[in-house]
Scaffold this motif. Structure first.
Motif, PDB file in Angstrom:
ATOM      1  N   SER A 117      11.855   9.617  -6.858  1.00  0.00           N
ATOM      2  CA  SER A 117      12.584   9.582  -5.590  1.00  0.00           C
ATOM      3  C   SER A 117      11.903   8.656  -4.584  1.00  0.00           C
ATOM      4  O   SER A 117      12.571   7.937  -3.841  1.00  0.00           O
ATOM      5  CB  SER A 117      12.712  10.987  -5.001  1.00  0.00           C
ATOM      6  OG  SER A 117      13.461  11.808  -5.854  1.00  0.00           O
ATOM      7  N   ILE A 118      10.593   8.655  -4.563  1.00  0.00           N
ATOM      8  CA  ILE A 118       9.854   7.777  -3.659  1.00  0.00           C
ATOM      9  C   ILE A 118      10.109   6.317  -4.021  1.00  0.00           C
ATOM     10  O   ILE A 118      10.390   5.496  -3.155  1.00  0.00           O
ATOM     11  CB  ILE A 118       8.340   8.096  -3.683  1.00  0.00           C
ATOM     12  CG1 ILE A 118       8.092   9.485  -3.079  1.00  0.00           C
ATOM     13  CG2 ILE A 118       7.528   7.026  -2.957  1.00  0.00           C
ATOM     14  CD1 ILE A 118       6.697  10.013  -3.309  1.00  0.00           C
ATOM     15  N   VAL A 119      10.045   6.012  -5.301  1.00  0.00           N
ATOM     16  CA  VAL A 119      10.286   4.633  -5.742  1.00  0.00           C
ATOM     17  C   VAL A 119      11.721   4.224  -5.439  1.00  0.00           C
ATOM     18  O   VAL A 119      11.976   3.073  -5.064  1.00  0.00           O
ATOM     19  CB  VAL A 119       9.935   4.474  -7.231  1.00  0.00           C
ATOM     20  CG1 VAL A 119      10.362   3.113  -7.750  1.00  0.00           C
ATOM     21  CG2 VAL A 119       8.440   4.681  -7.447  1.00  0.00           C
ATOM     22  N   ASN A 120      12.658   5.153  -5.568  1.00  0.00           N
ATOM     23  CA  ASN A 120      14.052   4.850  -5.214  1.00  0.00           C
ATOM     24  C   ASN A 120      14.192   4.553  -3.732  1.00  0.00           C
ATOM     25  O   ASN A 120      14.989   3.698  -3.336  1.00  0.00           O
ATOM     26  CB  ASN A 120      14.985   5.983  -5.611  1.00  0.00           C
ATOM     27  CG  ASN A 120      15.201   6.057  -7.112  1.00  0.00           C
ATOM     28  OD1 ASN A 120      15.045   5.067  -7.813  1.00  0.00           O
ATOM     29  ND2 ASN A 120      15.548   7.232  -7.608  1.00  0.00           N
ATOM     30  N   VAL A 180       0.846  -1.188   0.000  1.00  0.00           N
ATOM     31  CA  VAL A 180       0.000   0.000   0.000  1.00  0.00           C
ATOM     32  C   VAL A 180       0.879   1.234   0.000  1.00  0.00           C
ATOM     33  O   VAL A 180       1.818   1.336   0.788  1.00  0.00           O
ATOM     34  CB  VAL A 180      -0.922   0.015   1.251  1.00  0.00           C
ATOM     35  CG1 VAL A 180      -1.780   1.270   1.274  1.00  0.00           C
ATOM     36  CG2 VAL A 180      -1.770  -1.245   1.306  1.00  0.00           C
ATOM     37  N   LEU A 181       0.556   2.178  -0.873  1.00  0.00           N
ATOM     38  CA  LEU A 181       1.214   3.477  -0.897  1.00  0.00           C
ATOM     39  C   LEU A 181       0.225   4.511  -0.379  1.00  0.00           C
ATOM     40  O   LEU A 181      -0.838   4.720  -0.970  1.00  0.00           O
ATOM     41  CB  LEU A 181       1.662   3.841  -2.311  1.00  0.00           C
ATOM     42  CG  LEU A 181       2.245   5.242  -2.496  1.00  0.00           C
ATOM     43  CD1 LEU A 181       3.491   5.439  -1.638  1.00  0.00           C
ATOM     44  CD2 LEU A 181       2.546   5.495  -3.958  1.00  0.00           C
ATOM     45  N   GLU A 182       0.573   5.114   0.736  1.00  0.00           N
ATOM     46  CA  GLU A 182      -0.282   6.118   1.376  1.00  0.00           C
ATOM     47  C   GLU A 182       0.367   7.480   1.177  1.00  0.00           C
ATOM     48  O   GLU A 182       1.510   7.694   1.571  1.00  0.00           O
ATOM     49  CB  GLU A 182      -0.405   5.798   2.863  1.00  0.00           C
ATOM     50  CG  GLU A 182      -1.139   6.847   3.657  1.00  0.00           C
ATOM     51  CD  GLU A 182      -1.076   6.595   5.155  1.00  0.00           C
ATOM     52  OE1 GLU A 182      -2.071   6.919   5.812  1.00  0.00           O
ATOM     53  OE2 GLU A 182      -0.051   6.095   5.657  1.00  0.00           O
ATOM     54  N   SER A 194       5.051  14.249  -2.235  1.00  0.00           N
ATOM     55  CA  SER A 194       4.504  13.101  -2.964  1.00  0.00           C
ATOM     56  C   SER A 194       4.584  13.255  -4.479  1.00  0.00           C
ATOM     57  O   SER A 194       4.378  12.283  -5.201  1.00  0.00           O
ATOM     58  CB  SER A 194       3.055  12.838  -2.543  1.00  0.00           C
ATOM     59  OG  SER A 194       2.237  13.942  -2.836  1.00  0.00           O
ATOM     60  N   SER A 195       4.901  14.436  -4.957  1.00  0.00           N
ATOM     61  CA  SER A 195       5.053  14.612  -6.403  1.00  0.00           C
ATOM     62  C   SER A 195       6.407  14.102  -6.901  1.00  0.00           C
ATOM     63  O   SER A 195       6.626  13.988  -8.096  1.00  0.00           O
ATOM     64  CB  SER A 195       4.872  16.085  -6.790  1.00  0.00           C
ATOM     65  OG  SER A 195       5.940  16.869  -6.285  1.00  0.00           O
TER      66      SER A 195
END
Length: 112
Positions: free
Chosen positions: A102-105, A47-49, A97-98
């Motif tokens: 970077s989040i996936v990294n 889950v990605l919150e 969150s945009s």
């Protein structure tokens, strides 16, 4: 099982009570319970919150995945919300969150 399992289950129980109230709190409670049921119905959800705030949905998601060791909750917020939980199934990322790449990294499990 996380040491906060009882707290999260108490929160779910409270939501069930609030969902039957005759005031507007029932709408939020029902929405959170629907999210819980959807995640709980999956075998090994990731889950990605986006947005944590006080951790209402974080607690709901963690309760839903608690007995699923291959599941994970990745939460992203621009504020430091790292104190919401200490679950080993949870990863908090302090970031806008945009910043998708970077989040996936930071959480490569999201690539799957």
């Amino acid at each position: 099982m996380t040491k906060n399992k009882a707290l999260y289950q108490n929160y779910i129980n409270d939501l069930k009570i609030y969902s039957r109230k005759k005031n507007e709190t029932r709408f939020v409670a029902r929405q959170l319970l629907k999210m819980h049921n959807e995640v709980a119905s999956r075998k090994s959800p990731v889950v990605l919150e986006l947005g944590v705030d006080r951790g209402q949905s974080t607690k709901v998601f963690l309760n839903a995945i608690n007995d699923k060791p291959l599941s994970r909750l990745i939460s992203v917020d621009i504020r430091d919300c790292s104190n919401v939980s200490d679950s080993n199934l949870w990863r908090f990322i302090k970031m806008d969150s945009s910043k998708v790449e970077s989040i996936v990294n930071e959480a490569p499990i999201l690539k799957k």
